[in-house]
Design a protein around this motif. Structure first.
Motif, short mmCIF file in Angstrom:
data_model
loop_
_atom_site.label_atom_id
_atom_site.label_comp_id
_atom_site.label_asym_id
_atom_site.label_seq_id
_atom_site.Cartn_x
_atom_site.Cartn_y
_atom_site.Cartn_z
N TRP A 143 43.84 30.75 23.84
CA TRP A 143 44.01 30.65 22.39
C TRP A 143 42.69 30.85 21.64
O TRP A 143 42.68 31.42 20.54
CB TRP A 143 44.68 29.34 22.00
CG TRP A 143 43.91 28.08 22.23
CD1 TRP A 143 43.95 27.26 23.31
CD2 TRP A 143 42.99 27.46 21.31
NE1 TRP A 143 43.12 26.18 23.15
CE2 TRP A 143 42.51 26.26 21.92
CE3 TRP A 143 42.53 27.76 20.03
CZ2 TRP A 143 41.61 25.41 21.31
CZ3 TRP A 143 41.62 26.90 19.42
CH2 TRP A 143 41.17 25.76 20.04
N ARG A 144 41.58 30.42 22.21
CA ARG A 144 40.29 30.63 21.52
C ARG A 144 39.94 32.11 21.45
O ARG A 144 39.30 32.56 20.49
CB ARG A 144 39.18 29.84 22.21
CG ARG A 144 39.31 28.33 22.06
CD ARG A 144 38.16 27.60 22.74
NE ARG A 144 38.35 26.16 22.72
CZ ARG A 144 39.06 25.48 23.62
NH1 ARG A 144 39.67 26.13 24.62
NH2 ARG A 144 39.19 24.16 23.52
N ASP A 145 40.34 32.88 22.45
CA ASP A 145 40.10 34.33 22.42
C ASP A 145 40.92 34.98 21.31
O ASP A 145 40.43 35.84 20.57
CB ASP A 145 40.44 34.97 23.76
CG ASP A 145 39.48 34.55 24.87
OD1 ASP A 145 38.44 33.92 24.56
OD2 ASP A 145 39.77 34.87 26.04
N VAL A 146 42.19 34.58 21.20
CA VAL A 146 43.03 35.12 20.13
C VAL A 146 42.46 34.75 18.77
O VAL A 146 42.36 35.59 17.86
CB VAL A 146 44.48 34.60 20.27
CG1 VAL A 146 45.34 35.05 19.09
CG2 VAL A 146 45.08 35.08 21.59
N LEU A 147 42.06 33.51 18.64
CA LEU A 147 41.49 33.05 17.37
C LEU A 147 40.21 33.82 17.05
O LEU A 147 39.99 34.22 15.89
CB LEU A 147 41.19 31.55 17.46
CG LEU A 147 40.76 30.85 16.16
CD1 LEU A 147 41.91 30.82 15.16
CD2 LEU A 147 40.28 29.42 16.48
N ARG A 190 42.79 21.62 15.47
CA ARG A 190 42.41 20.24 15.80
C ARG A 190 43.33 19.68 16.88
O ARG A 190 42.88 19.01 17.81
CB ARG A 190 42.43 19.35 14.56
CG ARG A 190 42.04 17.90 14.88
CD ARG A 190 41.81 17.05 13.65
NE ARG A 190 43.01 16.85 12.85
CZ ARG A 190 43.06 16.04 11.79
NH1 ARG A 190 41.98 15.37 11.40
NH2 ARG A 190 44.18 15.92 11.09
N ALA A 191 44.62 19.95 16.76
CA ALA A 191 45.56 19.46 17.77
C ALA A 191 45.28 20.08 19.14
O ALA A 191 45.30 19.39 20.16
CB ALA A 191 46.99 19.76 17.33
N SER A 195 35.58 26.03 17.57
CA SER A 195 36.45 26.84 18.43
C SER A 195 36.19 28.33 18.26
O SER A 195 36.85 29.14 18.92
CB SER A 195 37.92 26.54 18.11
OG SER A 195 38.20 25.17 18.25
N LEU A 196 35.25 28.69 17.37
CA LEU A 196 34.97 30.09 17.06
C LEU A 196 33.62 30.51 17.62
O LEU A 196 32.73 29.68 17.79
CB LEU A 196 34.93 30.28 15.54
CG LEU A 196 36.23 30.07 14.77
CD1 LEU A 196 35.94 30.04 13.27
CD2 LEU A 196 37.23 31.17 15.10
N PRO A 197 33.43 31.81 17.85
CA PRO A 197 32.08 32.29 18.18
C PRO A 197 31.11 31.94 17.05
O PRO A 197 31.45 32.00 15.87
CB PRO A 197 32.28 33.81 18.29
CG PRO A 197 33.74 33.99 18.60
CD PRO A 197 34.44 32.88 17.87
N ARG A 198 29.89 31.60 17.41
CA ARG A 198 28.92 31.13 16.42
C ARG A 198 28.61 32.18 15.36
O ARG A 198 28.28 31.83 14.22
CB ARG A 198 27.64 30.68 17.14
CG ARG A 198 27.78 29.33 17.80
CD ARG A 198 26.58 29.01 18.70
NE ARG A 198 25.31 29.03 18.00
CZ ARG A 198 24.82 28.00 17.30
NH1 ARG A 198 25.52 26.87 17.18
NH2 ARG A 198 23.64 28.10 16.70
#
Length: 340
Positions: free
Chosen positions: A100-104, A131-132, A253-256
């Motif tokens: 999910w972090r990759d999709v985001l 957050r969940a 959760s995102l790339p910096r």
């Protein structure tokens, strides 16, 4: 106070809600997924289904799909509210195929310029979903992220043509410097079109850690400001605080490299809402706080209005007396949720 529920109540509620659409009446947002996440995040799972029973008359059936969103045509489908079901299906597929972090990380920069659609509710819903997921990953929480991202894509709306004004050194004084739009009539879309001038606060920030610090400052300033300015429009001015807080919740959760652009978009959203719903005069003083954080949460829950609960959720994140006073101000200004 962040004590994310582990009883499965959030999962039950999300599964119950995912048969409903992201909107009702073609323009009003379904706030229930955001509220149930906030309640479970703050240790109130026992209140979730009772609150949903009160809110259920504001839910509509899930919309019908039109055509799949594909890699070849997603740009044409962006910002088309008729394609909400198609977009949700697109993200549901993506989240079964990739972390999910990759999709985001792929879609956040694509969606960020359009965070102003849907009265900023789509990015707020995504912030709650993230957050969940950070608290625990499972299928209903992944499905909620798909619904949030799909709603955002369907309501994607950029803003342009805004003249930059000189900002003050800090977020609070820069919000004070936001000029109101000339015609304070009409709904969110009409008013957003009328926003033409905004201070360019923190526009030179490129360092990720500085961006996070400035975004934290903005959330605090916008929440504090509601205590003295919320009477300009009790519901809509909530978003001046909750939209940037949704972005803040998502940063980790995102790339910096996406943190600074996220700050800039969040500032524009908060400042635009401030311009669109400015009161003629602020209150002279912040209302006195006579309750603990726990008591403020209980007061908001007893009141029941979805925006009151979501502002209280943000006020609890900020955590100081003025933020909690802002939450109580929202209780005072808003109509309570009652059964239909």
């Amino acid at each position: 106070m962040d004590t994310h529920d582990t009883t499965g109540t959030l999962e039950e509620a999300l599964q119950r809600l995912h048969t409903s659409g992201p909107e009702r009446l073609g323009r009003l947002t379904n706030h229930a997924p955001m509220v149930v996440e906030a309640l479970t995040a703050h240790g109130r799972p026992q209140a979730v289904h009772r609150w949903l029973d009160l809110y259920r008359h504001k839910l509509e059936d899930f919309p019908a799909p039109l055509a799949p969103v594909t890699a070849a045509d997603w740009r044409e489908a962006l910002g088309d509210p008729r394609r909400a079901a198609d977009w949700i299906a697109h993200f549901t597929r993506a989240l079964t195929e990739q972390p999910w972090r990759d999709v985001l990380g792929v879609w956040w920069p694509r969606l960020l310029p359009g965070m102003y659609g849907g009265s900023t509710h789509p990015v707020i819903r995504v912030g709650h979903a993230v957050r969940a997921l950070e608290a625990g990953e499972n299928e209903p929480r992944l499905a909620e992220l798909a619904h949030g991202l799909g709603y955002w894509a369907a309501r994607h709306r950029p803003v342009s043509g805004i003249t930059s004004l000189r900002a003050a050194p800090d977020a609070a004084r820069s919000l004070d410097a936001v000029p109101p739009i000339d015609d304070l009539r009409g709904g969110f879309t009409d008013r957003l079109t009328a926003v033409r001038r905004l201070p360019l606060w923190a526009g030179d920030v490129t360092d990720p850690d500085t961006a996070r610090a400035r975004l934290t400052e903005l959330v605090r300033a916008a929440t504090h400001r509601y205590a003295t300015h919320g009477h300009g429009e009790a519901t809509m001015l909530v978003h001046a605080a909750t939209a940037p807080n949704a972005v803040l919740r998502t940063l980790a959760s995102l790339p910096r490299e996406l943190w600074a652009p996220s700050l800039h978009a969040a500032w524009t959203a908060s400042a635009a809402v401030t311009a669109m719903y400015a009161p003629a005069e602020p209150l002279a003083a912040v209302p006195a706080l006579d309750r603990s954080a726990e008591e403020v949460l209980e007061t908001a829950l007893a009141h029941g209005d979805e925006h009151v609960i979501k502002l209280t959720d943000t006020a609890l994140d900020v955590g100081d007396e003025r933020a909690l006073a802002a939450a109580l101000r929202a209780v005072e200004l808003s109509d309570p949720l009652v059964p239909n």
